[in-house]
Design an enzyme around this catalytic site. Structure first.
Site, PDB file in Angstrom:
ATOM      1  N   HIS A   3       1.024  12.506   2.155  1.00  0.00           N
ATOM      2  CA  HIS A   3       2.310  12.198   1.519  1.00  0.00           C
ATOM      3  C   HIS A   3       3.022  11.074   2.272  1.00  0.00           C
ATOM      4  CE1 HIS A   3       6.331  13.318  -0.282  1.00  0.00           C
ATOM      5  NE2 HIS A   3       6.726  12.785   0.867  1.00  0.00           N
ATOM      6  N   GLU A   4       3.077  11.180   3.598  1.00  0.00           N
ATOM      7  CA  GLU A   4       3.780  10.167   4.389  1.00  0.00           C
ATOM      8  C   GLU A   4       3.044   8.825   4.366  1.00  0.00           C
ATOM      9  OE1 GLU A   4       6.718  10.593   5.350  1.00  0.00           O
ATOM     10  OE2 GLU A   4       6.762  12.734   4.917  1.00  0.00           O
ATOM     11  N   GLU A  31       9.720  10.375  -3.813  1.00  0.00           N
ATOM     12  CA  GLU A  31       9.136  11.596  -3.257  1.00  0.00           C
ATOM     13  C   GLU A  31       8.133  12.217  -4.235  1.00  0.00           C
ATOM     14  OE1 GLU A  31       9.345  12.538  -0.254  1.00  0.00           O
ATOM     15  OE2 GLU A  31      10.836  11.036   0.299  1.00  0.00           O
ATOM     16  N   HIS A  42       3.816   6.757   1.324  1.00  0.00           N
ATOM     17  CA  HIS A  42       5.071   6.004   1.399  1.00  0.00           C
ATOM     18  C   HIS A  42       4.824   4.619   2.002  1.00  0.00           C
ATOM     19  CE1 HIS A  42       7.840   8.983   0.010  1.00  0.00           C
ATOM     20  NE2 HIS A  42       7.693   9.803   1.028  1.00  0.00           N
TER      21      HIS A  42
END
Length: 305
Positions: free
Chosen positions: A140-141, A214, A144
């Site tokens: 997930h990070e 997100e 980004h």
């Protein structure tokens, strides 16, 4: 370099629109300050200096605020191994890996581009998640970073930061500045009013973009790892643990909510959740359940839909 994270045209469009609108707002804000303060040199130099500092040093500022430090492979071999594997899968440069001493379970990514990125996890997160869940959070990070929305959020948040600083300066000048003539008082009041309006507009624009990014990161991470259920389990676990932490203990880190995996909001509904940087847990789990069904994964734990 183009990573293998699934591109998101809607996220790209939203980032472009947000930056365009904030750019217009920034120009109008600087113009208003020049008219009110009658010193374009002072306004431009201060604004440019603050923007440059935030852009170039945002990763160090975030690490310092989160009590994070860069860690080498010898200290955290398993953490580095997960990041190495994900970067190989995504075909992207490996970011700097950091660990925060906070027991609050969370993670964040920061940096101006993929070659100058930092991914940081808290010791509380490492202690609570199993390897599959940790992989989902790190994916997930990393998404980004790959989507470049970390840099966009960093730049976008600058306007709110400078508006807030100007507003505080004008306020304290009014309160502690002693006796002033009427013209000076009116100028300071006007500066406060303009700064407040700019802060409010930038606040809303950033939160709207942040909520979508997100969801985009959850989607990209689930598709890269092929295990949306692990990411859903991590979300549920982290959100539940954060809800048990007293709100007063979360306030010191809430300024960085836009960068966190899950916002530090504490338990219970409230005004903060209405203007949250993240979508609701229910919405995030619903999206992951849909991806899980598409990939043919077993039903998500606790999902009865």
């Amino acid at each position: 370099m183009q990573s293998r994270f699934r591109s998101d045209r809607r996220l790209t469009f939203r980032m472009m629109v947000t930056l365009f609108l904030l750019g217009l707002l920034y120009v109008a804000f600087v113009a208003a300050l020049i008219v009110l303060l009658k010193s374009w040199v002072l306004v431009v130099v201060v604004a440019a200096g603050l923007m440059g500092a935030q852009y170039w040093f945002s990763d160090r500022i975030a690490l310092f605020a989160m009590r994070g430090r860069v860690v080498e492979r010898e200290e955290y071999p398993e953490l580095h191994a997960v990041v190495d594997r994900l970067c190989a899968m995504a075909d992207m440069p490996k970011p700097v890996v950091a660990v925060s001493s906070l027991d609050m379970p969370n993670a964040f990514a920061t940096g101006r581009n993929a070659d100058n990125a930092v991914v940081c996890v808290t010791s509380g997160l490492l202690r609570r998640l199993d390897p599959a869940e940790l992989e989902g959070v790190l994916a997930h990070e990393l998404s980004h970073v790959a989507h470049k929305d970390v840099a966009v959020i960093t730049i976008a948040s600058f306007l709110g930061v400078i508006a807030g600083l100007v507003m505080r300066f004008a306020f304290y000048s009014q309160v502690f500045g002693g006796r002033r003539d009427q013209n000076t008082a009116m100028i300071l009041a006007a500066v406060m009013g303009v700064s407040l309006a700019v802060y409010a507009i930038s606040f809303l624009l950033i939160r709207a973009l942040s909520r979508y990014r997100e969801l985009a990161a959850d989607r990209a991470a689930a598709l890269l790892t092929g295990r949306p259920s692990a990411l859903a389990a991590a979300l549920t676990k982290v959100d539940g643990d954060l809800a048990r932490i007293p709100t007063k203990d979360l306030r010191t880190v809430q300024a960085f909510n836009a960068f966190y995996f899950t916002p530090a909001l504490g338990s219970g509904p409230g005004l903060a959740r209405l203007f949250s940087t993240h979508p609701s847990l229910e919405k995030r789990l619903e999206q992951l359940a849909q991806i899980s069904a598409e990939l043919g994964e077993p039903a998500l734990p606790g999902n009865t839909r």
